[in-house]
Enzyme design. Structure first.
Site, short mmCIF file in Angstrom:
data_model
loop_
_atom_site.label_atom_id
_atom_site.label_comp_id
_atom_site.label_asym_id
_atom_site.label_seq_id
_atom_site.Cartn_x
_atom_site.Cartn_y
_atom_site.Cartn_z
N HIS A 157 0.66 -1.26 0.18
CA HIS A 157 0.26 -0.05 -0.30
C HIS A 157 1.23 1.75 0.23
CE1 HIS A 157 0.99 -0.24 3.94
NE2 HIS A 157 0.66 1.14 4.37
N ASP A 189 -0.46 -7.21 0.80
CA ASP A 189 0.39 -6.47 0.98
C ASP A 189 1.61 -6.12 1.22
OD1 ASP A 189 0.83 -3.77 1.32
OD2 ASP A 189 -0.07 -3.65 3.50
N GLY A 240 4.53 5.92 9.01
CA GLY A 240 5.65 6.02 8.28
C GLY A 240 6.38 4.33 8.85
N SER A 278 4.67 1.49 7.91
CA SER A 278 4.45 1.07 6.90
C SER A 278 5.89 -0.05 6.19
CB SER A 278 3.47 1.46 5.92
OG SER A 278 1.95 1.87 6.06
N SER A 326 2.15 -3.54 7.79
CA SER A 326 0.95 -3.50 7.02
C SER A 326 0.14 -2.67 7.68
CB SER A 326 -0.07 -4.86 6.33
OG SER A 326 -1.55 -4.13 6.29
#
Length: 459
Positions: free
Chosen positions: A210, A240, A321, A323, A338
């Protein structure tokens, strides 16, 4: 007497300056000689799909006994493997294997049937469901964005499945963590680098899907001056994960290390799937290194952007941030961040994309760190994780972080680090200043003495 003292001071100063030059030169020589070189060949994990599917003795027992006789496994408080079983014969096999059985009413087949039913109804953003092995229930969660009507409809579906489906409201919202791992930035936002992977020719960053669509360009600074690479593939929603191809094709020095803050990193030596109850660590560019416990596997989350399945759930916190940042334990790569709910002040839930699934889908291998003697580590995943008490696990072997992405340490700390040339250069510079100053002071004193003597001859 005063002149004698001055001569002694000057001589001591000159000797100290010369000694400082020699010491500084030795420090610089030692630092240069000890600087690690870039290996000619970067080692990578050669774990086969069968190895990557193994998550300790519990997973092996579940696979052998079958989904109709078991309902998952986890690590108990004492470090023993616990397997949920539906009959006494299966319990006897678990005991014979050295694990602890727990008799339950519902099997993995019941769990799978329940989650298929939940997936078949209209999607409700802000909901998630998981198989809770320890309570022998399927847990359906709804965040603060889920309306009363939608929650009531889901509750009716759950009631139709059976009493082993538990409805649970949670605070906050289920969101992807786009604004560890070190930061990577693009016009899409800020994420964290996960693990370095390779196809045998080129090298990539594995991060969250994402974080940005294909073609997104990533930088290691917010000014857009230090380009890292571009997104060349991935999957989101559904999964993801995504790949950032390094600009230049190579990850650089210490490709098998993940950053945990303060200029330090953890050596990654393999890849595996986690076990429920296992202690894990997560690193991200926003909140740094955090630890928690795996609470569920094969979790489905309905983010506002789309549904992602097969995720790992943990009680470790994360923030925007983080992720894409790495999740690991004992140096074994497990997942990339995720999304989730909550933050690192109030706590929360965080979901991870399993690394094994991403590598299998992409046909890539994980780049791992060489052993201390320069040899490649064993490709087998760590089987000790499932046999250790949750609170006894560690992130893995620590090592300094150097590489293509910027070192988070400051210039001052780098100059003070005895492994760098900075301290030696500072000692040499200070010694040169002292030597020049002592020579200038002596010359100035000699000139003054000459002028006094010359003036006296003229009476």
């Amino acid at each position: 007497m005063r002149h004698a003292r001055r001569r002694v001071v000057r001589r001591v100063t000159r000797l100290a300056a010369v000694g400082g030059l020699l010491l500084g030169g030795t420090m610089v020589t030692h630092a240069v000689a000890s600087e690690p070189g870039t290996p000619d060949a970067v080692p990578f994990s050669t774990a086969s799909p069968a190895d990557m599917d193994a998550a300790g003795p519990g997973a092996d027992l579940v696979q052998r006994l079958g989904t109709s006789r078991t309902a998952g496994s986890w690590v108990g408080e004492d470090g023993r493997t616990v397997v949920a079983v539906t009959d006494e014969e299966a319990a006897a096999e678990v005991r014979a294997a050295g694990a602890e059985p727990k008799r339950v009413r519902h099997s993995m087949d019941d769990f799978d049937s329940a989650t298929r039913t939940l997936s078949s109804v209209p999607r409700v953003p802000g909901t998630a469901w998981m198989k809770d092995y320890r309570s022998n229930q399927v847990v359906v969660r709804g965040d603060s964005t889920v309306s009363a009507d939608d929650w009531s409809s889901l509750t009716e579906v759950a009631d139709g499945i059976g009493d082993f489906v538990r409805m649970e409201r949670v605070e906050g919202t289920f969101t992807t963590r786009l604004a560890g791992g070190l930061p990577v930035l693009s016009t899409a936002g800020r994420c964290s680098a996960g693990f370095n992977v390779t196809d045998g020719r080129r090298e990539f960053i594995l991060t969250a899907g994402h974080c940005g669509p294909q073609g997104s360009v990533w930088f290691s600074d917010d000014g857009g001056r230090r380009k890292v690479g571009a997104t060349v593939g991935g999957s989101f929603p559904g999964d993801d994960y995504s790949l950032i191809a390094y600009d230049g094709g190579k990850a650089g020095e210490n490709a098998g290390v993940v950053a945990v803050g303060g200029g330090k990193g953890v050596r990654i030596t393999g890849v595996a799937d986690p076990t429920v109850g296992q202690r894990i660590f997560r690193s991200g560019s926003t909140s740094g290194l955090r630890d928690g416990e795996v609470t569920a596997l094969d979790v489905t989350v309905n983010y506002p952007e789309g549904t992602v399945g097969g995720l790992i759930e943990s009680d470790v916190c994360a923030e925007p941030g983080d992720s894409g940042g790495p999740m690991f334990s004992e140096g074994i790569a497990l997942g990339v961040t995720s999304g989730g709910s909550g933050d690192c002040r109030s706590g929360g839930i965080t979901y991870f994309q399993p690394v094994t699934k991403a590598l299998a889908d992409l046909g890539l291998k994980l780049i791992v760190a060489p052993e201390a003697d320069g040899t490649s580590p064993s490709p087998e995943p760590s089987q000790a994780q499932g046999a250790a008490a949750p609170d006894s696990a560690t992130p893995g072997a620590s090592t300094p972080v150097r590489g293509i992405l910027p070192d988070p340490s400051t210039l001052v700390s780098r100059l003070a680090d005895p492994r760098n040339v900075g301290p030696g250069l500072l000692v040499m510079g200070g010694s040169l200043v002292a030597l020049v100053a002592s020579r200038w002071i002596r010359a100035e004193q000699d000139r003054k003495a000459y002028r006094r003597q010359y003036s006296a001859t003229w009476g």
